[in-house]
Structure formats: C-alpha cells, structure tokens
Design a protein around this motif. Structure first.
Motif, mmCIF file in Angstrom:
data_model
loop_
_atom_site.group_PDB
_atom_site.id
_atom_site.type_symbol
_atom_site.label_atom_id
_atom_site.label_comp_id
_atom_site.label_asym_id
_atom_site.label_seq_id
_atom_site.Cartn_x
_atom_site.Cartn_y
_atom_site.Cartn_z
ATOM 1 N N GLU A 188 0.852 -1.184 0.000
ATOM 2 C CA GLU A 188 0.000 0.000 0.000
ATOM 3 C C GLU A 188 0.889 1.235 0.000
ATOM 4 O O GLU A 188 1.953 1.259 0.635
ATOM 5 C CB GLU A 188 -0.944 0.018 1.211
ATOM 6 N N ALA A 189 0.468 2.276 -0.725
ATOM 7 C CA ALA A 189 1.207 3.535 -0.750
ATOM 8 C C ALA A 189 0.246 4.643 -1.148
ATOM 9 O O ALA A 189 -0.711 4.420 -1.893
ATOM 10 C CB ALA A 189 2.380 3.472 -1.727
ATOM 11 N N CYS A 190 0.528 5.856 -0.635
ATOM 12 C CA CYS A 190 -0.335 7.005 -0.900
ATOM 13 C C CYS A 190 0.525 8.221 -1.233
ATOM 14 O O CYS A 190 1.596 8.419 -0.637
ATOM 15 C CB CYS A 190 -1.214 7.343 0.304
ATOM 16 N N LEU A 191 0.045 9.006 -2.175
ATOM 17 C CA LEU A 191 0.586 10.350 -2.444
ATOM 18 C C LEU A 191 -0.601 11.291 -2.332
ATOM 19 O O LEU A 191 -1.401 11.444 -3.266
ATOM 20 C CB LEU A 191 1.225 10.427 -3.840
ATOM 21 N N GLU A 192 -0.743 11.945 -1.179
ATOM 22 C CA GLU A 192 -1.920 12.761 -0.912
ATOM 23 C C GLU A 192 -1.598 14.243 -1.111
ATOM 24 O O GLU A 192 -0.448 14.673 -0.933
ATOM 25 C CB GLU A 192 -2.424 12.526 0.519
ATOM 26 N N ASP A 193 -2.642 14.974 -1.466
ATOM 27 C CA ASP A 193 -2.540 16.434 -1.555
ATOM 28 C C ASP A 193 -1.378 16.854 -2.465
ATOM 29 O O ASP A 193 -0.487 17.601 -2.064
ATOM 30 C CB ASP A 193 -2.369 17.030 -0.147
ATOM 31 N N LEU A 194 -1.385 16.362 -3.698
ATOM 32 C CA LEU A 194 -0.323 16.724 -4.648
ATOM 33 C C LEU A 194 -0.389 18.210 -4.976
ATOM 34 O O LEU A 194 -1.468 18.788 -5.122
ATOM 35 C CB LEU A 194 -0.472 15.916 -5.936
ATOM 36 N N SER A 195 0.790 18.819 -5.125
ATOM 37 C CA SER A 195 0.863 20.236 -5.485
ATOM 38 C C SER A 195 0.489 20.411 -6.958
ATOM 39 O O SER A 195 0.872 19.590 -7.796
ATOM 40 C CB SER A 195 2.277 20.769 -5.240
ATOM 41 N N PRO A 196 -0.233 21.483 -7.296
ATOM 42 C CA PRO A 196 -0.530 21.728 -8.724
ATOM 43 C C PRO A 196 0.677 22.215 -9.491
ATOM 44 O O PRO A 196 0.584 22.404 -10.696
ATOM 45 C CB PRO A 196 -1.619 22.808 -8.653
ATOM 46 N N ARG A 197 1.836 22.428 -8.795
ATOM 47 C CA ARG A 197 3.032 22.917 -9.494
ATOM 48 C C ARG A 197 4.133 21.863 -9.496
ATOM 49 O O ARG A 197 4.283 21.115 -10.441
ATOM 50 C CB ARG A 197 3.536 24.211 -8.834
#
Length: 874
Positions: free
Chosen positions: A16-25
């Motif tokens: 399991e892995a998460c990349l949360e709240d990615l930056s729009p830049r």
C-alpha cells in the motif's frame, strides 16, 4: 488538468502507498531503489490509460507473489475546475468507478467518460494503443526511455494536433486541413504523369514511348532511303577505283624488283664484315694480352719495392717492441713482490680482527649470562608469589554463580520479610507505673515495642493479660516463606563460605583482587621468560658452553673498530696491488701479442718479397714487352680500318634496312592485289543490294513514317505541357508547405529556447518538418541527437517534452511525470536542471520521481514525498 492524489494497494509487491494532496506545481517523490517509485508511476498510467478489464500478461504481472488482494489504484484529478476520482481494480473482481461533477460512472461507462475527459479518440482497450493516446505519451517519461528522442512517443494524432495548434498560432491555412486537401489534389494530378521523385510515368511515359517508337520507325525508313543513296554513290566510287588499280599494280611490282637487288648485295657485304670482325677481335686480344703482360711486370716490380720498405719498417718496430717487453717483465716481477707483501699484511690484520671479535663476543656473552641469571631469579620469585596467590584463591569458595544465587535469595527473603512485617501487627506498651511485661521489668515512662505476626499473649504483671490477634494476609504462609527463604539463604552462605551476605561480597572482592594479581604475575613471568623457563635455562647453558669455547680474556686484542679499519686498509692495499699487478700483466700480454704479430708480419713480408723476386726474374725484360705491345696495337688498327671500309659499302647497299625494304615491297604488292580483289567483290554485292532496294518502294515508306511521327510528337507536347503544369503546381505547393513547416517548428524551438539556454548555452533546437527531434545547432555546427552523450540526450528529451506540454496545455495546465529521467546526468547538470523544472512548473504540474533525493535539494519542490518501504516478501 492536474493530478490531486494517488492511492495504490497490492501493486506488484507494493502492499500500500499514498501520495496525498499533490501540489498543482512541483512535486518531488524520492526513495531508494525498490521503494516503489516506478510502481507508482505505472499505477498512475494504468489508472488513466489501461482498461480495467482483461487478464493479459502485463496485467497478471501486477499481482505480487504472496499477495492475495487484487491490484487496486485510485487517482484523483481535476479538469475544468471539477474534481474527479477514478478507481480501478484489475484481475480478480475487475471494476472501474469514476466520480466527479456530482455524478458516478461504473465500469465501461466510467472508461468512456474518462477517455472523454482525457481527450482520447476512444476508451482504452485491453492494452492502450499508443496511437489512441494522443499527446499523453509525451508527458509520461519513464527511466528506461529517457535517452530516446521524443519522436518515439509522437504519434500521428499528436503530430496533427501540434500542427493545428501551431497553424492557428501563426495563421497559416497551408498547415491546416484545407492545405492538406489542396496538396493531395495536386499530388493526385501529378501522379498521372510523375513518380514521387519526378520521374516520368503514366500518361507522360506512354506518350514518350509512343513518340520514341514513331521516331524509330522514321529513322528506319530514313536509313533505308539513305542506304539506297549511299549504295549508288559507293558503286560509282568503286568503278573509278578499279580503273586506277592497273597503274598501281605495275608500280608496286617495279619497286619489289629493285628491293630484291639491294637486299642481295647487302647480304653479301654483311658476310665479309662478319669475317673481318673476327680478324679485329683476334688482333684486339693479342694487343690486350701484350698490354697485360707489360703491366703485370711493372706491378710486380712496384710490389717488390713496397714489400722491401714494409719489411724494413716492421723490423724496426720489432726491435723497439722487444726493448719494451723486457721493461714490462721487470715491472711485472716488482708488482708480484708488492702484492705478496700486501697479502701478508692483510692476513695479519684479519687475525687481529678475529681476536677483537672473539673478545667482543666474550664480553657480550658475559653480559647476556648475567641478564639471564637475573631474569631467572626474578621469575622464580614471581612464580613463588603466584603459587601463594593461587592457593589463597582456591581457599575462597565464592563464585560468580554462587554469589548471583545468594543475591537473588537475599532479595527474595527481604521482599518476603517486608510483606510479613506489613501484614503483622506492631505492639507498643508505655508504662505509667512500674510493671513487668513478659517477666521483664518496665520502668514508668519507658516503652516497649515488638512485632506480632501470630496470636500473641502479653502478661503485664498482676495487672492485666493482653491477647493480640493480627489480621491482614495469610500470616502463616508468609512466615513459612520467610523461614524457607532464610534456610535457602543460610545454605547459599555456607556454599560461599561466609557468615553473611556482606562477608560473601567481601570474599568476592578479595577473589577478584587475587585473580587480577595472579594475571599480572603470570604476565610478569611471561615477560621474564617469554619462551619458557626451560628454554631460558637452556639458553643460559648454551652461553656457558660458548664462553668455554671462547676461552679466557685476551687483553692485548685491539678494539674491534680499529682492527676492522686496519683490515679494511689492508684489503684495499691488496686490491690496489692486485689491480696494479693485473694491469702490468695485461700490458705485458698486449706487448707479447704485438711482438708476436710483428714477428709473423716480418716472416710474411720476407716470403712475399722472395716470391715476387722469382716471378719478376721469370718474365722477359720490360723493353721486349713494350715493343710487343706496339706491334700488336698496329695490327689491330689495320684490322679496324678494313672493317670500316666494308661497313661503308654495306650502308651504301641499304644496310640493315635492305631486308625490311624487301619485306615492305612484297607486302605492298600483296596489299594492292588484295585491295583490287576487295573492290571487285564489293562491286558485286552493291549491284545486288541496289537491285533489292529499287524493288521495295523505300520513298513511300519514309513519307508514311514521317507522318506518324508528327502525330506522336504533337501528342507528347500536349501531354508534357499538362505534366509540367502539374509538377510546377505541386512543387510550388510543397515549397510553400515546407516554408510553413519551418515556421511551424519555430514556436516550439522558441518555447524550448529559454530552457535550452540554461543547460546548453548558445545552442538552438533543430526539428524536422515532421516535428522529429534531429539534434542541436551549436556555433553553426549540427550535433545529431544520437551523437550526444547519454546525459545530454536525457536533458534535451526532458526540455523538448516540457515545451510540447506547454503547447498542448495552452491556457490550461497539464501534468508531466518524470520517472528517474535524469539517471545518467551528473549532479552539476542536475542542479542546472532545477531552474528549468522550477520555471516549467509555473505553467505545468510536474511530478519528479528520483532515487537521489540529495541531488534535488535545490529544486524548490512544493511537495516532497519520501518513500521508505521496499518490495514485500512476496
């Protein structure tokens, strides 16, 4: 469009892995190898571009060994201000779920809606067709493709979209669909007449071939007409030549008769010259023999004089060498005497040096014997102390194990006693008058206190009897436990040989001290006798034996250094004397060799002079030899004069050319006769040919062929005018299209130029007409993409994709995902790429995956995700 978050489960060994709240830049995802970067990159691609259905091999590979759950991915993204979330489950229980904009789509409807949002030509199939993905492959760069040119991911839909975008940007109709249609019509029209490389084909080629056939027929008819004319003219010429052939034959026969007469006379004179040449050679041989005999006598007389002079000179040298040889022999005897004296002195010095060494060795042996004796005495004393310490240590019974057990028992007895005291009652009696408590007097004002851990009866004189009944825990059991532990403690003390725990601790400390002293004593013994006492005693005995061999002291022996210096001087004197003796012997040997050589030379010269004298005496006098030379020379001159007269007569007769003139005259006659025969044969053939041609109506055939050729030529001219018109139109359109294409590539190069200048100053991007990356132009010189280094190809690849992404995005935003795309780039160039990536993130959303987080410390990423976990055991 931007990506907002990623969540994966059971993905190729990644639980399991998460990349949360990615930056729009700008986002940086860092982690070591096998931490899951490439698997997250793949999961995002599968979420957007792979169908949830199917079980192809590349989808089966998603299931990690030992993982029972199905591979699952959820990707959040935003399009046009609306937030969406796509969830896909692959293999077992495959499904798709798309939510966003207040609606929900499932399975195939979700795939269709997702393709619509991404601008794809259609929904993904079992595996996404690259041509159906439009420009998206350009925005996803994996680590194994970083060195490939961007054109690898530039499919036809993407090329068309780029051309439409750039055409709209520069306002060119020729770059759009209308231009394509016009160009297609021109190519179809030109295709009726020309190949793509403008070679003749179709109607033009047929017209050319028809004109060529008509021209060939005309040429054939013209050839027959010309042949008729030529045959008539040639027949007239032949008749004239035959009329002149009689005169030419008579002249040739007369020339042959004269040539035969000259050749016969020349052959006769040549035989006379050959006989005269023999006489000349005999006379010349006699003259040369006489000259050699006279010259030989003069040479022998001169050689005899030279030998006599050499003999006198050698005899003088032999006398001088004999005198020098006697002097060298005397010098040799003197050198031998000097060497003998030097050797005697050297033997005496060596003897003195040996006595000095014996005395020095004896002194050293005495000192070593004293040292060994002192060491053995000290070792004996230390060993005695060691035996005493070991005996004392053996008498101490406490050990680490026994002491540890005693400490444990004491702790347990203390805890049991404390529990017993806590459960028992404490009784305190204060006397107000003089009384007796349990038979003991207690004065007024005095108090007595004791612990009652059982039913206790207290008798206070004749005043009162008090019974104390304590409560609390099970006092008998606690009391029994205290007594039991007390007995165990007593046994442990007996085992340690102590009366109390404190005494046991004192014994242990004493034992540790004794062990330390024993160890130090053993080290001292080892230091005094490292090889052992027996070996040290044996060494002492060996020294005693050596002293007996060396004998008593020699007080007259010189010091070793002085004896050594004297021996060295004596050895040098011997070497010097021997070198002098050897030099004298060598010079003496050289003189003997020289004397022997001179003596041999003298004998040789005497023998040569005697032999030459005999040879000269056997020869005639010199005057007779010179007179004979004059006679032979006169006879030779007379023979030469006779030969010269014959040669003049031979030249008058024609010389060597007479036979050639005869052959030439014979050949000339044969040629004229053959030529006459050829003329007669040619006249017969021409008469036959002329008769045949006169019966074929050659002129009428020529006129008909000329008419057909005129018709074919006119048709060819009309067809060629149409073909040239189409070619001119097509070339004009293609030139215009090429100019537009060049102008189309300029905006892409302009977008990339600021990024390129940061990494490759002074370089310009070079794109082909089809927008393929050809390479760089630096200082006016081309640098093909394939010729760049691995790191440079990576950097150019990333820069070009960023420029194209900005073009596709327009006023919107698109995500660009780079998975270790700079793996072959050095850290210095990566730091320069920081500025490029940061600048690009003003217009694009960037996700940079890397296994070298420290190399991107200066990137300025708004979100940094560090991956720690590795591949699961499965």
């Amino acid at each position: 469009m931007i990506l907002t978050g990623l969540h994966v489960k059971n993905w190729r060994g990644l639980d399991e892995a998460c990349l949360e709240d990615l930056s729009p830049r700008l986002n940086l995802i860092a982690g070591p190898n096998e931490s899951g970067k490439s698997r997250l990159f793949e999961a995002m691609r599968f979420a957007l571009f792979e169908s949830h259905k199917g079980s192809a091999r590349h989808k089966k590979a998603l299931q990690g060994w030992g993982q029972t759950g199905a591979p699952w991915v959820a990707l959040g993204f935003a399009v046009g201000g609306d937030a969406y979330r796509i969830e896909k489950t692959f293999l077992k229980g495959a499904s798709a779920l798309l939510q966003g904009g207040g609606r929900t789509w499932r399975d195939q409807e979700a795939e269709d809606r997702l393709a619509e949002l991404l601008g794809l030509d259609g929904p993904p199939g079992q595996r996404a067709d690259p041509a159906s993905l439009s420009f998206w492959p350009l925005l996803w760069l994996g680590q194994f493709a970083a060195g490939d040119p961007p054109s690898r991911d530039l499919n036809e839909p993407a090329r068309s979209r780029i051309q439409d975008l750039l055409g709209a940007e520069i306002g060119e109709v020729a770059a759009g669909a209308l231009g394509d249609r016009v160009l297609a019509l021109a190519r179809d029209g030109a295709g009726r007449y020309w190949t793509p490389t403008f070679r003749e084909t179709g109607e033009l080629r047929e017209a050319v071939e028809a004109e060529a056939r008509a021209r060939e027929e005309l040429e054939a008819a013209r050839s027959k007409s010309r042949e008729l004319r030529d045959v008539s003219a040639e027949l007239a010429t032949i008749e004239e030549e035959l009329a002149r052939m009689g005169e030419r034959l008579a002249k040739a026969r007369e020339e042959l008769r004269h040539a035969r007469q000259r050749a016969a006379r020349a052959q006769e004179v040549r035989l006379l010259i050959e006989r005269q040449q023999t006489d000349v050679q005999l006379a010349q041989t006699g003259k040369e023999d006489a000259e050699r005999a006279a010259e030989l006598r003069r040479e022998r007389v001169a050689s005899l004089a030279e030998r006599r002079q050499d003999l006198a000179r050698v005899e003088e040298q032999l006398r001088e060498t004999t005198e020098r040889l006697e002097a060298r022999q005397a010098e040799r005897r003197e050198a031998e005497d000097r060497l003998s004296r030097a050797r005697d002195a050297a033997r005496a010095a060596d003897d003195a040096l040996a006595r000095a060494h014996r005395r020095q060795e004896r002194t050293a042996a005495l000192q070593e014997r004293e040292t060994l004796r002192r060491g053995l005495d000290e070792a004996e004393r230390v060993e005695a102390e060691l035996r005493r310490l070991e005996g004392e240590a053996r008498n101490i019974r406490v050990t680490q194990k026994r002491l540890t057990e005693l400490r444990r028992v004491v702790r347990e007895w203390t805890r049991a006693k404390a529990r017993l005291e806590g459960a028992a009652a404490r009784l305190r009696i204060t006397a107000r008058a003089e009384v007796a408590v349990d038979g003991e007097p207690l004065a007024p004002g005095r108090a007595k206190e004791w612990l009652c851990d059982a039913l206790t009866s207290v008798q206070i004189g004749n005043v009162a009897e008090i019974e104390v009944l304590p409560g609390g825990e099970d006092l008998p059991a606690l009391r029994d436990e205290v007594e039991r532990l007390g007995a165990v403690q007593h046994k442990a003390l007996e085992a340690c040989g102590a009366r109390s725990p404190e005494e046991a601790e004192e014994h242990w400390e004493r034992l540790r001290d004794l062990k330390g002293r024993i160890a130090r004593s053993r080290e001292r013994v080892a230091e005094l006798c490292p090889e052992g006492r027996a070996e040290r005693e044996a060494a002492l005995a060996a020294i005693e034996a050596r002293l007996e061999v060396l004998g008593g002291d020699d007080p007259e022996a010189p010091p070793v250094d002085a004896a050594r210096d004297e021996a060295a001087r004596a050895a040098e004197a011997v070497d010097s004397a021997q070198a002098h003796r050897d030099g004298v012997a060598e010079r003496l040997a050289d003189l003997r060799s020289a004397w022997s050589g001179l003596d041999g030379r003298r004998r040789q010269l005497e023998e040569e002079a005697s032999r030459l004298r005999e040879l000269v005496d056997d020869m005639p006098p010199q005057e007779d030899l010179d007179r004979r030379v004059a006679e032979k020379a006169a006879a030779w001159q007379a023979a030469l004069a006779g030969k010269s007269g014959l040669e003049q007569e031979y030249r008058k007769a024609g010389g060597d050319g007479a036979a050639g003139d005869l052959e030439r005259a014979e050949a000339a006659l044969r040629r004229v006769e053959h030529r006459e025969s050829e003329y007669r044969d040619r006249r017969s053939r021409l008469v036959g040919t002329l008769q045949t041609l006169q019966g074929e109506a050659v002129h009428e055939q020529f006129l008909e062929a000329e008419s057909r050729w005129d018709e074919a030529r006119e048709h060819l001219e009309r067809t060629r005018r149409w073909a040239e018109a189409y070619r001119c139109l097509l070339q004009t359109l293609e030139r215009a299209r090429a100019e537009v294409q060049e102008r189309l590539t300029a905006p892409v190069a302009d977008r990339v130029a600021p990024y390129l200048e940061k990494i490759f100053p002074g370089s310009r991007l070079k794109l082909s007409e089809t927008l393929d990356l050809e390479g760089l132009h630096t200082g006016g010189l081309p640098e093909p993409f394939a010729a760049l280094s691995g790191g440079a190809r990576e950097q150019v690849n990333v820069i070009v994709r960023l420029g194209l992404a900005e073009l596709f995005a327009g006023d919107d935003t698109l995500p660009v995902v780079l998975d270790d795309a700079l793996a072959n780039t050095d850290f210095a160039r990566i730091r320069r790429m920081h500025s490029v990536l940061y600048e690009a993130s003003r217009k694009l959303q960037l996700m940079v995956f890397t296994c070298h987080e420290e190399a991107f410390d200066g990137l300025g990423a708004e979100r940094v995700y560090t991956l720690r976990g590795g591949r699961s055991a499965g």
